[in-house]
Design an enzyme around this catalytic site. Structure first.
Site, PDB file in Angstrom:
ATOM      1  N   CYS A 179       0.748   3.752   2.061  1.00 42.79           N
ATOM      2  CA  CYS A 179       1.246   4.194   3.364  1.00 42.79           C
ATOM      3  C   CYS A 179       2.479   3.403   3.789  1.00 42.79           C
ATOM      4  O   CYS A 179       3.298   3.896   4.568  1.00 42.79           O
ATOM      5  CB  CYS A 179       0.161   4.180   4.430  1.00 42.79           C
ATOM      6  SG  CYS A 179      -0.544   2.588   4.848  1.00 42.79           S
TER       7      CYS A 179
ATOM      8  N   CYS B 104       0.818  -1.215   0.000  1.00 39.19           N
ATOM      9  CA  CYS B 104       0.000   0.000   0.000  1.00 39.19           C
ATOM     10  C   CYS B 104       0.853   1.266   0.000  1.00 39.19           C
ATOM     11  O   CYS B 104       2.038   1.250   0.336  1.00 39.19           O
ATOM     12  CB  CYS B 104      -0.948   0.001   1.191  1.00 39.19           C
ATOM     13  SG  CYS B 104      -0.108   0.231   2.745  1.00 39.19           S
TER      14      CYS B 104
END
Length: 145
Positions: free
Chosen positions: A54, A52
């Site tokens: 993040c 992802c």
């Protein structure tokens, strides 16, 4: 290996290598996790890696920069890759099973017991610099010579 597997490997490889190039041991099987974690002594920083944004923009850079900013390093640096090495990730999570599964996430263990845990929610809701600062505080507090 078919074309799809080759493509996916090319996508994930840099994500895996970023932590390994900075001193982390990547554990890809449940047996590797057990071998490293059973009876572990000292501090262990564990990154549950993921694909992802993040993880890429916040978690991995924050961990790397936090380790560069502290004098004392954890005795062990481990990473597992959620979604890719499912058995290894499940086994690693069993060492902090009281905490809901989260990826990416960052855990600090002392003698096999959880001392600190940063779940995905705290990673994705903060800037890299804030995560780094928190990790520097945690490492300074828990990692001793």
């Amino acid at each position: 290996m078919n074309a799809y597997e080759e493509f996916m490997e090319s996508v994930y490889k840099p994500m895996r290598e970023q932590l390994v190039a900075n001193g982390f041991t990547e554990l890809t099987t449940a047996d590797e996790v057990k071998e490293k974690m059973d009876g572990i002594r000292g501090t262990a920083l564990v990154v549950v890696n993921s694909v992802c944004g993040c993880a890429a923009g916040q978690a991995r850079p924050a961990v790397i920069e936090a380790l560069q900013a502290v004098d004392q390093q954890p005795a062990h640096l481990f990473t597992v890759f959620a979604g890719q090495d499912k058995e290894a990730t499940a086994e690693m999570r069993s060492y902090f099973s009281e905490i809901p599964a989260s990826s990416p996430s960052i855990a600090l263990l002392k003698d096999g017991k959880i001392a600190y845990f940063m779940p995905r929610e705290e990673i994705e809701s903060n800037q890299m610099e804030a995560i780094k600062a928190k990790l520097v505080d945690v490492l300074t507090q828990h990692v001793t010579a």
